[in-house]
Write a protein that holds these residues in place. Structure first.
Motif, PDB file in Angstrom:
ATOM      1  N   ARG A  91      -5.627  -0.114   0.511  1.00 17.11           N
ATOM      2  CA  ARG A  91      -6.579   0.043   1.616  1.00 17.11           C
ATOM      3  C   ARG A  91      -7.568   1.163   1.353  1.00 17.11           C
ATOM      4  O   ARG A  91      -7.209   2.230   0.881  1.00 17.11           O
ATOM      5  CB  ARG A  91      -5.821   0.328   2.921  1.00 17.11           C
ATOM      6  N   GLY A  92      -8.846   0.896   1.664  1.00 15.49           N
ATOM      7  CA  GLY A  92      -9.870   1.920   1.589  1.00 15.49           C
ATOM      8  C   GLY A  92     -10.254   2.358   2.985  1.00 15.49           C
ATOM      9  O   GLY A  92      -9.672   1.900   3.969  1.00 15.49           O
ATOM     10  N   ARG A  93     -11.224   3.235   3.075  1.00 12.05           N
ATOM     11  CA  ARG A  93     -11.711   3.652   4.382  1.00 12.05           C
ATOM     12  C   ARG A  93     -12.445   2.498   5.055  1.00 12.05           C
ATOM     13  O   ARG A  93     -12.882   1.566   4.395  1.00 12.05           O
ATOM     14  CB  ARG A  93     -12.679   4.827   4.244  1.00 12.05           C
ATOM     15  N   SER A 148       0.848  -1.180   0.000  1.00 12.95           N
ATOM     16  CA  SER A 148       0.000   0.000   0.000  1.00 12.95           C
ATOM     17  C   SER A 148       0.889   1.236   0.000  1.00 12.95           C
ATOM     18  O   SER A 148       1.820   1.333   0.816  1.00 12.95           O
ATOM     19  CB  SER A 148      -0.885  -0.006   1.255  1.00 12.95           C
ATOM     20  N   THR A 149       0.641   2.164  -0.895  1.00 15.06           N
ATOM     21  CA  THR A 149       1.465   3.388  -0.935  1.00 15.06           C
ATOM     22  C   THR A 149       1.301   4.176   0.366  1.00 15.06           C
ATOM     23  O   THR A 149       2.242   4.839   0.802  1.00 15.06           O
ATOM     24  CB  THR A 149       1.105   4.285  -2.141  1.00 15.06           C
ATOM     25  N   ASN A 150       0.128   4.106   0.990  1.00 14.17           N
ATOM     26  CA  ASN A 150      -0.055   4.805   2.266  1.00 14.17           C
ATOM     27  C   ASN A 150       0.876   4.257   3.346  1.00 14.17           C
ATOM     28  O   ASN A 150       1.451   5.011   4.120  1.00 14.17           O
ATOM     29  CB  ASN A 150      -1.508   4.695   2.750  1.00 14.17           C
ATOM     30  N   LYS A 198     -18.660   6.282  -8.197  1.00 20.71           N
ATOM     31  CA  LYS A 198     -17.382   6.688  -7.588  1.00 20.71           C
ATOM     32  C   LYS A 198     -16.202   6.443  -8.535  1.00 20.71           C
ATOM     33  O   LYS A 198     -16.025   5.348  -9.040  1.00 20.71           O
ATOM     34  CB  LYS A 198     -17.195   5.885  -6.294  1.00 20.71           C
ATOM     35  N   GLY A 239     -11.304   7.623  -4.447  1.00 22.09           N
ATOM     36  CA  GLY A 239     -11.439   7.636  -2.999  1.00 22.09           C
ATOM     37  C   GLY A 239     -10.166   8.176  -2.376  1.00 22.09           C
ATOM     38  O   GLY A 239      -9.091   8.094  -2.977  1.00 22.09           O
ATOM     39  N   GLN A 253      -1.031  -2.070  -6.379  1.00 16.53           N
ATOM     40  CA  GLN A 253      -0.982  -2.325  -4.936  1.00 16.53           C
ATOM     41  C   GLN A 253      -1.591  -3.697  -4.674  1.00 16.53           C
ATOM     42  O   GLN A 253      -2.643  -4.038  -5.216  1.00 16.53           O
ATOM     43  CB  GLN A 253      -1.804  -1.297  -4.167  1.00 16.53           C
TER      44      GLN A 253
HETATM   45  C1  BTN Z   1     -11.839   4.954   0.079  1.00 13.58           C
HETATM   46  O1  BTN Z   1     -12.615   5.528  -0.685  1.00 13.58           O
HETATM   47  O2  BTN Z   1     -12.212   4.062   0.833  1.00 13.58           O
HETATM   48  C2  BTN Z   1     -10.384   5.397   0.097  1.00 13.58           C
HETATM   49  C3  BTN Z   1      -9.557   4.704  -0.949  1.00 13.58           C
HETATM   50  C4  BTN Z   1      -8.105   5.148  -0.950  1.00 13.58           C
HETATM   51  C5  BTN Z   1      -7.234   4.354  -1.899  1.00 13.58           C
HETATM   52  C6  BTN Z   1      -5.845   4.908  -2.045  1.00 13.58           C
HETATM   53  S1  BTN Z   1      -4.919   4.169  -3.353  1.00 13.58           S
HETATM   54  C7  BTN Z   1      -3.443   4.923  -2.797  1.00 13.58           C
HETATM   55  C8  BTN Z   1      -3.477   4.870  -1.282  1.00 13.58           C
HETATM   56  N1  BTN Z   1      -2.911   3.629  -0.773  1.00 13.58           N
HETATM   57  C9  BTN Z   1      -3.829   2.882  -0.170  1.00 13.58           C
HETATM   58  O3  BTN Z   1      -3.620   1.757   0.332  1.00 13.58           O
HETATM   59  N2  BTN Z   1      -5.025   3.492  -0.176  1.00 13.58           N
HETATM   60  C10 BTN Z   1      -4.943   4.798  -0.819  1.00 13.58           C
END
Ligand code: BTN
Length: 243
Positions: free
Chosen positions: A39-41, A11-13, A106, A109, A35
């Motif tokens: 990960r999302g919210r 995950s870049t985060n 959508k 995100g 990735q």
């Molecule tokens: C959402 O709408 O739930 C948020 C999604 C966010 C996705 C991005 S992709 C780059 C960064 N790295 C991740 O693991 N998640 C965010």
């Protein structure tokens, strides 16, 4: 600007947070073609197939109190919506706090994560997942009616490099505006581009469900909802628009 590019990453985060922990400077961007653990919210997964989207995370070190952090997510949403508008000519709207919708589906995100020390922000990682060139079959079946991509909307492939350039340009000017004048000019822009205010919404928090009319966002980015139990302000949770 410092850009760290990966072909494949979890995950870049997560990578951006690790870099930030080691003192990486503000403005550094981690970007990946794919990735494996996007990960999302709310603990969800984010589909991030190779070369098809814009999967990136930006490290920021705003000198603000933690209360101001939610407004960074809204700032990022305005930047993405503007980039989509200016680059693709599509009408992009923001669903509070962080979903970018085009024609009700959508396309992007945003996942903001932060570290604070006392009540002061040490760093913020803004993760942006923008469905640029995904095709219908790239989406899991269960989200096909809710999610889309710019390619599907425009019926042609788009240049991810040019779109990212546009996005960085928008982000940088909004972030400078935020540093000079705070959230209020960005709040006005957000209100111009939103699809949440004036709507009946349902907000699911960890502990409860509320319904009511979304009427405003606060000076620090909270969503104001008139519910049966009175006026409530939300800083998190899942919002669904009731049609
Ligand atoms: C959402 O709408 O739930 C948020 C999604 C966010 C996705 C991005 S992709 C780059 C960064 N790295 C991740 O693991 N998640 C965010």
């Amino acid at each position: 600007r410092n850009i760290v590019h990966y072909h494949e990453v979890g995950s870049t985060n997560t990578v951006a947070k690790q870099l930030a922990e080691r003192g990486e400077r503000e403005g550094t961007v981690v970007i990946a073609e794919k990735q494996t653990e996007g990960r999302g919210r709310l603990g969800r997964r984010w589909e991030s197939p190779y070369g098809k989207g814009i999967w990136l995370s930006i490290i920021l070190r705003p000198r603000v109190a933690t209360d101001a952090a939610p407004s960074i997510t809204l700032l990022a949403a305005v930047a993405v919506a503007k980039a989509i508008k200016n680059f693709c000519g599509l009408e992009a709207l923001i669903k509070w706090p962080n979903d970018i919708l085009v024609r009700g589906k959508k396309v992007c995100g945003i996942l903001t994560e932060m570290k604070a020390d006392m009540d002061v922000v040490e760093y913020v990682v803004v993760g942006i997942g923008l469905n640029a060139n995904l095709e219908v079959q790239d989406f899991p079946e269960e989200i096909r009616d809710k999610a889309t991509s710019l390619r599907i909307l425009l019926n042609k492939k788009i240049s991810r490099v040019n779109l990212v350039r546009k996005l960085f340009g928008e982000f940088e000017s909004l972030y400078n505006l935020f540093r000079e004048h705070g959230f209020s000019p960005i709040r006005s822009m957000w209100k111009e581009m939103n699809t949440t205010l004036g709507q009946q919404v349902q907000v699911n928090t960890l502990t409860s469900v509320y319904s009511g009319l979304a009427v405003d966002i606060t000076e620090d980015g909270g969503l104001v909802v008139e519910t049966k139990e009175g006026t409530k302000v939300f800083y998190g949770g899942e919002v669904s628009l009731r049609k």
